[in-house]
Enzyme design. Structure first.
Site, PDB file in Angstrom:
ATOM      1  N   SER A   1       0.867  -1.173   0.000  1.00 52.77           N
ATOM      2  CA  SER A   1       0.000   0.000   0.000  1.00 52.77           C
ATOM      3  C   SER A   1       0.905   1.225   0.000  1.00 52.77           C
ATOM      4  CB  SER A   1      -0.859  -0.018   1.263  1.00 52.77           C
ATOM      5  OG  SER A   1      -1.651   1.137   1.308  1.00 52.77           O
TER       6      SER A   1
ATOM      7  N   LYS B   1      -4.156   1.780  -1.769  1.00 52.54           N
ATOM      8  CA  LYS B   1      -3.592   2.803  -0.880  1.00 52.54           C
ATOM      9  C   LYS B   1      -4.442   2.826   0.390  1.00 52.54           C
ATOM     10  CE  LYS B   1      -1.606   6.655   0.607  1.00 52.54           C
ATOM     11  NZ  LYS B   1      -0.311   6.570   1.278  1.00 52.54           N
TER      12      LYS B   1
ATOM     13  N   ASN C   1       9.261   9.672   2.462  1.00 49.44           N
ATOM     14  CA  ASN C   1       7.960  10.257   2.122  1.00 49.44           C
ATOM     15  C   ASN C   1       7.270  10.795   3.359  1.00 49.44           C
ATOM     16  OD1 ASN C   1       5.147   8.829   2.864  1.00 49.44           O
ATOM     17  ND2 ASN C   1       6.756   7.253   2.843  1.00 49.44           N
TER      18      ASN C   1
ATOM     19  N   LEU D   1      -1.251  10.467   3.787  1.00 42.61           N
ATOM     20  CA  LEU D   1      -2.469   9.730   3.452  1.00 42.61           C
ATOM     21  C   LEU D   1      -3.332  10.359   2.352  1.00 42.61           C
ATOM     22  CD1 LEU D   1      -3.795   8.486   6.914  1.00 42.61           C
ATOM     23  CD2 LEU D   1      -3.778   7.129   4.827  1.00 42.61           C
TER      24      LEU D   1
ATOM     25  N   ASN E   1      -3.890  -0.503   8.770  1.00 41.08           N
ATOM     26  CA  ASN E   1      -2.568   0.126   8.914  1.00 41.08           C
ATOM     27  C   ASN E   1      -2.448   0.776  10.292  1.00 41.08           C
ATOM     28  OD1 ASN E   1      -0.184   1.481   8.559  1.00 41.08           O
ATOM     29  ND2 ASN E   1      -0.872   2.744   6.837  1.00 41.08           N
TER      30      ASN E   1
ATOM     31  N   CYS F   1       1.141   4.417  10.168  1.00 42.00           N
ATOM     32  CA  CYS F   1       1.476   5.597   9.356  1.00 42.00           C
ATOM     33  C   CYS F   1       2.213   6.615  10.230  1.00 42.00           C
ATOM     34  CB  CYS F   1       0.228   6.240   8.762  1.00 42.00           C
ATOM     35  SG  CYS F   1       0.680   7.738   7.848  1.00 42.00           S
TER      36      CYS F   1
ATOM     37  N   GLY G   1      12.663   1.500   1.130  1.00 47.62           N
ATOM     38  CA  GLY G   1      13.604   1.020   0.109  1.00 47.62           C
ATOM     39  C   GLY G   1      14.835   0.372   0.710  1.00 47.62           C
TER      40      GLY G   1
ATOM     41  N   GLY H   1       9.840  -4.152   2.718  1.00 45.85           N
ATOM     42  CA  GLY H   1      10.942  -3.251   3.100  1.00 45.85           C
ATOM     43  C   GLY H   1      12.188  -3.562   2.287  1.00 45.85           C
TER      44      GLY H   1
ATOM     45  N   THR I   1       8.966   0.940  -2.694  1.00 43.97           N
ATOM     46  CA  THR I   1       9.831   1.919  -3.365  1.00 43.97           C
ATOM     47  C   THR I   1      10.189   1.474  -4.785  1.00 43.97           C
ATOM     48  OG1 THR I   1      10.751   2.685  -1.264  1.00 43.97           O
ATOM     49  CG2 THR I   1      12.063   3.119  -3.227  1.00 43.97           C
TER      50      THR I   1
HETATM   51  O1  RRO Z   1       0.534   8.338   3.293  1.00 43.53           O
HETATM   52  C1  RRO Z   1       1.588   8.311   3.973  1.00 43.53           C
HETATM   53  O2  RRO Z   1       2.202   9.351   4.282  1.00 43.53           O
HETATM   54  C2  RRO Z   1       2.148   7.055   4.462  1.00 43.53           C
HETATM   55  C3  RRO Z   1       1.415   6.064   5.055  1.00 43.53           C
HETATM   56 BR1  RRO Z   1      -0.452   6.085   5.182  1.00 43.53          BR
HETATM   57  C4  RRO Z   1       2.077   4.937   5.600  1.00 43.53           C
HETATM   58  O3  RRO Z   1       1.498   4.000   6.162  1.00 43.53           O
HETATM   59  N1  RRO Z   1       3.420   4.914   5.525  1.00 43.53           N
HETATM   60  C5  RRO Z   1       4.137   5.887   4.931  1.00 43.53           C
HETATM   61  O4  RRO Z   1       5.385   5.817   4.881  1.00 43.53           O
HETATM   62  N2  RRO Z   1       3.479   6.956   4.398  1.00 43.53           N
END
Ligand code: RRO
Length: 375
Positions: free
Chosen positions: A19, A43, A73, A77, A136, A139, A237, A265, A288
């Site tokens: 996701s 996602k 990142n 969400l 999840n 996050c 990554g 991962g 990644t």
């Molecule tokens: O959307 C994100 O910023 C995000 C989520 Br939901 C997640 O579970 N893991 C991530 O690295 N980014």
């Protein structure tokens, strides 16, 4: 050869998308379904659609050698909302291509998760082809919100309520949870204890989410390289592979055997996937590398994994899954000898070529000597 089951769901290939990148729109999900990916995962959805954090919020981290690429990142969400991911349009786009479709949810509060579970369960009871939910709990990028998987009291409470969800139970949907990476033995112990207390309802665990709140610095510009949250974001990554291996291994040693583990991962090659399976994973997700290479990565990684298995004489992933051995000097020597049997790199002549040259030289010298003495 790569077939597996996750929570009883049959997959032709044990590699599929994580996701996150390239999983937010029906076109992304269709492209994954058309590839060799063994399943299709959405996602993470919230109750309502949201645009996420300010741009730039996703960057590649250049790496050298065989480590593949890494990423940071703080997407926050961005997603089209749960109604979209369970709509007929999205579900049938995937189901028509005969791939199991899993919906990821990441509610901003418990009540939202329970409401989303009701909607998914209802869709399923009405005939939708969704097979499972990945909840999840990890996050790291929502400003002001802690990572749930690090707050064991909250995690326990959420799992109590989610696993007691009546409609979800009636719907027959499988339930899995995505965890944050852990770094301490006591954390593995505590997380496993909470999850095992719900083993009757939790069918799979996905490890790991990104390593939260890392910081990539652009030294030339003297600034953070992504915009949200002061530059802090989730690391993914090649930089996190060994943490993913450790988490999959630690969890596989502790979780109830009825709970399947999915490794994620730093997977960008067949060997990365092989190593996660060796640590106990029943399937492997790619994030990644999928973002950078697109869905053709699933075909490539699967082909590479098959080649490794053929060379080692494995016919199914169950032949080596979870069978990681402790360090052993003899095994290490044997592995080095095995790798030396492989054809040498073209930069150096092979041993047989070198011996042929020596033989030619000796013949040449013998001819010269014979001529000298026969004068
Ligand atoms: O959307 C994100 O910023 C995000 C989520 Br939901 C997640 O579970 N893991 C991530 O690295 N980014």
């Amino acid at each position: 050869m790569l077939a597996t089951t996750v929570a009883g769901i049959a997959m032709d290939c044990c590699i599929y998308n994580a996701s996150g990148p390239k999983s937010g729109h029906v076109s992304d999900l269709t492209n994954v379904a058309k590839s060799r990916s063994g399943a299709v995962l959405s996602k993470s959805a919230t109750l309502k659609s949201q645009t996420g954090n300010p741009l730039p919020r996703l960057k590649k981290i250049e790496m050298s050698g065989s480590a593949g690429h890494a990423s940071i990142n703080s997407e926050g969400l961005p997603n089209a909302g749960i109604e979209y991911y369970i709509s007929d349009k999205v579900v049938s786009a995937v189901a028509d291509l005969n791939k199991p479709y899993i919906v990821s949810i990441s509610g901003l509060k418990l009540q939202n998760n329970l409401e989303m579970l009701s909607k998914i369960a209802q869709a399923r009871l009405n005939g939708s082809a969704i097979v499972a939910v990945e909840l999840n709990l990890a996050c790291p990028n929502i400003p002001g919100k802690p990572t749930i998987a690090y707050d064991f009291a909250q995690m326990s409470d959420i799992l109590d309520q989610v696993t007691a969800h009546k409609e979800l139970l009636e719907s027959g949907l499988r339930l899995g949870i995505k965890l944050a990476p852990y770094f301490d033995m006591t954390y593995y112990e505590r997380a496993a204890k909470i999850i095992n207390a719900h083993a009757d309802r939790i069918s799979f665990v996905v490890a790991i989410n990104t390593i939260g709140n890392a910081l990539v610095v652009d030294g030339n510009a003297e600034m953070a390289n992504i915009a949200p949250k002061g530059g802090f974001g989730g690391l993914g990554g090649g930089l996190v592979k060994q943490v993913a291996l450790a988490n999959v291994r630690q969890l596989s040693l502790r979780l109830d055997p009825s709970i399947d583990i999915i490794g994620v991962g730093g997977v960008s090659t067949g060997m990365d996937a092989f190593e996660l399976i060796l640590c106990g994973a029943k399937a492997v997700q790619v994030a990644t590398c999928h973002w950078l290479e697109g869905p053709k990565c699933f075909d490539r990684i699967a082909t590479e994994l098959e080649a490794i298995m053929s060379k080692k004489g494995y016919k199914s992933i169950e032949d080596f899954r979870g069978k990681l051995k402790d360090y052993d000097r003899k095994l290490a020597k044997k592995a080095i000898a095995g790798s030396e049997e492989a054809p040498p790199s073209s930069a150096f002549p092979s041993a047989s070529l070198a011996w042929s040259l020596v033989a030619v030289l000796m013949v040449f010298v013998a001819v010269l000597l014979q001529r000298e003495f026969s004068r």
